[in-house]
Design an enzyme around this catalytic site. Structure first.
Site, PDB file in Angstrom:
ATOM      1  N   SER A  30       0.845  -1.185   0.000  1.00  0.00           N
ATOM      2  CA  SER A  30       0.000   0.000   0.000  1.00  0.00           C
ATOM      3  C   SER A  30       0.880   1.234   0.000  1.00  0.00           C
ATOM      4  CB  SER A  30      -0.889   0.024   1.246  1.00  0.00           C
ATOM      5  OG  SER A  30      -1.579   1.260   1.349  1.00  0.00           O
ATOM      6  N   TYR A  43      -2.816  -0.330  10.284  1.00  0.00           N
ATOM      7  CA  TYR A  43      -2.741  -0.622   8.852  1.00  0.00           C
ATOM      8  C   TYR A  43      -1.359  -0.284   8.309  1.00  0.00           C
ATOM      9  CZ  TYR A  43      -3.871  -0.519   3.868  1.00  0.00           C
ATOM     10  OH  TYR A  43      -3.885  -0.742   2.519  1.00  0.00           O
TER      11      TYR A  43
END
Length: 138
Positions: A30, A43
């Site tokens: 990501s 995250y």
């Protein structure tokens, strides 16, 4: 976010090594590993770990012709990112809508990575909506 990637990569690596012909592992990273979002520590930490896993598998895979790479995705249009159309927190504390991209473009990028011969590797690829606030975020 991390356990599944680790277990899948471990199983794939073992299978590829035992077959003796090599292979390619593509990890789902990501852009949050590069520029985090406000309030997203869990995250962000897992995506940093995916980057470390990618690098380690690349190193450990060399003797077995196993390539490992990572695609870092930003704002793919999906049910998970639907809220981005209305607005999400920015690094400056504001709430702003963010553009999204068609998931087909991500699929095309993964196909490009996977179709390369094992002697060639796109180590890291970042794909995102062009107008996404990536440059200048964080």
């Amino acid at each position: 976010n991390l356990n599944g990637a680790f277990y899948c990569a471990r199983a794939a690596f073992k299978q590829m090594r035992s077959q003796g012909s090599g292979g390619r592992i593509i990890n789902n990273g990501s852009i949050s590993a590069h520029v985090p979002r406000p309030g997203a520590a869990p995250y962000t930490v897992t995506k940093h770990a995916i980057t470390g896993l990618t690098k380690q598998l690349s190193l450990d895979g060399r003797p077995y012709n196993i390539a490992c790479c990572q695609i870092d995705i930003g704002n793919a249009a999906s049910a998970m990112t639907e809220k981005m159309k209305k607005g999400v927190p920015q690094a400056d504390g504001s709430i702003k809508p963010e553009p999204q991209m068609n998931v087909q473009h991500i699929a095309d990028a993964v196909v490009q990575m996977s179709n390369l011969p094992l002697e060639t590797n796109i180590q890291f690829m970042t794909i995102m909506a062009t107008q996404m606030p990536f440059i200048g975020r964080g």
